[in-house]
Design an enzyme around this catalytic site. Sequence first.
Site, PDB file in Angstrom:
ATOM      1  N   ILE A  96      18.318 -10.034   2.571  1.00 34.56           N
ATOM      2  CA  ILE A  96      18.401 -11.425   2.437  1.00 34.56           C
ATOM      3  C   ILE A  96      18.276 -11.685   0.974  1.00 34.56           C
ATOM      4  O   ILE A  96      17.620 -11.195   0.191  1.00 34.56           O
ATOM      5  CB  ILE A  96      17.379 -12.013   3.162  1.00 34.56           C
ATOM      6  CG1 ILE A  96      17.225 -13.487   3.364  1.00 34.56           C
ATOM      7  CG2 ILE A  96      15.818 -11.254   2.612  1.00 34.56           C
ATOM      8  CD1 ILE A  96      16.235 -14.301   4.086  1.00 34.56           C
ATOM      9  N   GLU A 130      10.981  -3.973   5.313  1.00 31.53           N
ATOM     10  CA  GLU A 130      10.488  -3.360   4.155  1.00 31.53           C
ATOM     11  C   GLU A 130      10.731  -3.985   2.822  1.00 31.53           C
ATOM     12  O   GLU A 130      11.667  -4.575   2.715  1.00 31.53           O
ATOM     13  CB  GLU A 130      10.894  -1.857   4.006  1.00 31.53           C
ATOM     14  CG  GLU A 130      10.607  -0.777   4.979  1.00 31.53           C
ATOM     15  CD  GLU A 130      11.564  -0.732   6.121  1.00 31.53           C
ATOM     16  OE1 GLU A 130      11.365  -0.428   7.329  1.00 31.53           O
ATOM     17  OE2 GLU A 130      12.770  -1.531   5.689  1.00 31.53           O
ATOM     18  N   TYR A 142       7.399 -13.793   2.873  1.00 30.30           N
ATOM     19  CA  TYR A 142       7.277 -13.415   3.947  1.00 30.30           C
ATOM     20  C   TYR A 142       6.040 -13.720   4.725  1.00 30.30           C
ATOM     21  O   TYR A 142       5.824 -14.024   6.033  1.00 30.30           O
ATOM     22  CB  TYR A 142       7.345 -11.967   4.271  1.00 30.30           C
ATOM     23  CG  TYR A 142       9.012 -11.582   3.740  1.00 30.30           C
ATOM     24  CD1 TYR A 142      10.070 -11.953   4.443  1.00 30.30           C
ATOM     25  CD2 TYR A 142       9.209 -10.550   2.802  1.00 30.30           C
ATOM     26  CE1 TYR A 142      11.223 -11.705   4.231  1.00 30.30           C
ATOM     27  CE2 TYR A 142      10.492 -10.101   2.444  1.00 30.30           C
ATOM     28  CZ  TYR A 142      11.743 -10.891   2.907  1.00 30.30           C
ATOM     29  OH  TYR A 142      12.875 -10.468   2.671  1.00 30.30           O
TER      30      TYR A 142
END
Length: 186
Positions: A96, A130, A142
């Site tokens: 991303i 990860e 996150y």
Amino acid sequence: IMWQSSRRDSMSSAITIKTKPTTRRTSISFNKLTPVEIPSVLSIEEQNSDYPWSQGQFATSIENSNNLCYCLSLNDKTIGYLIAMMVMDTADILNIGIDPDLQRKGYATGLLNHLIEELGKRNIREIFLEVRVGNKSAIRFYKKQGFEEISVRKNYYTKNSKNQSQREDGILMSIKIPSTEIKNVL
């Protein structure tokens, strides 16, 4: 328009103009990532990562039917991308990225929300990823999105592509996707 005069000095005055705020139209879209966007995506990737994916890695990911690959466009310019791989009832975010000049403006959250919506339609119930232990800003992002750390993968990443012996731990994170099924209760 309002005219004001100063009492102390009759020679000075000020004009106050009340205006409406102006806004520019912006067009934001989430699209399937295609080979046409690879040069733009590669540029963003190279600006964001010390360990960027290659053009071939992006092309292979786009070709893989198990992957969901999206680009985010702002006024017809690619500003971000997300690649996730579906495996049974889970998905792994593989990559991303958002244009560095447009980070921390909610675009990555938008991409992630788009992915969650699409995965929910496919009955995917959990997302994994990860992240390098040293990538503190990504870890904060996150966690803010609801991901939780579930384990550490020792020496998961190569720290330096020129020296394969230098390794860095990876943090495995996950988030549950709420069910979007409509249950018929009689």
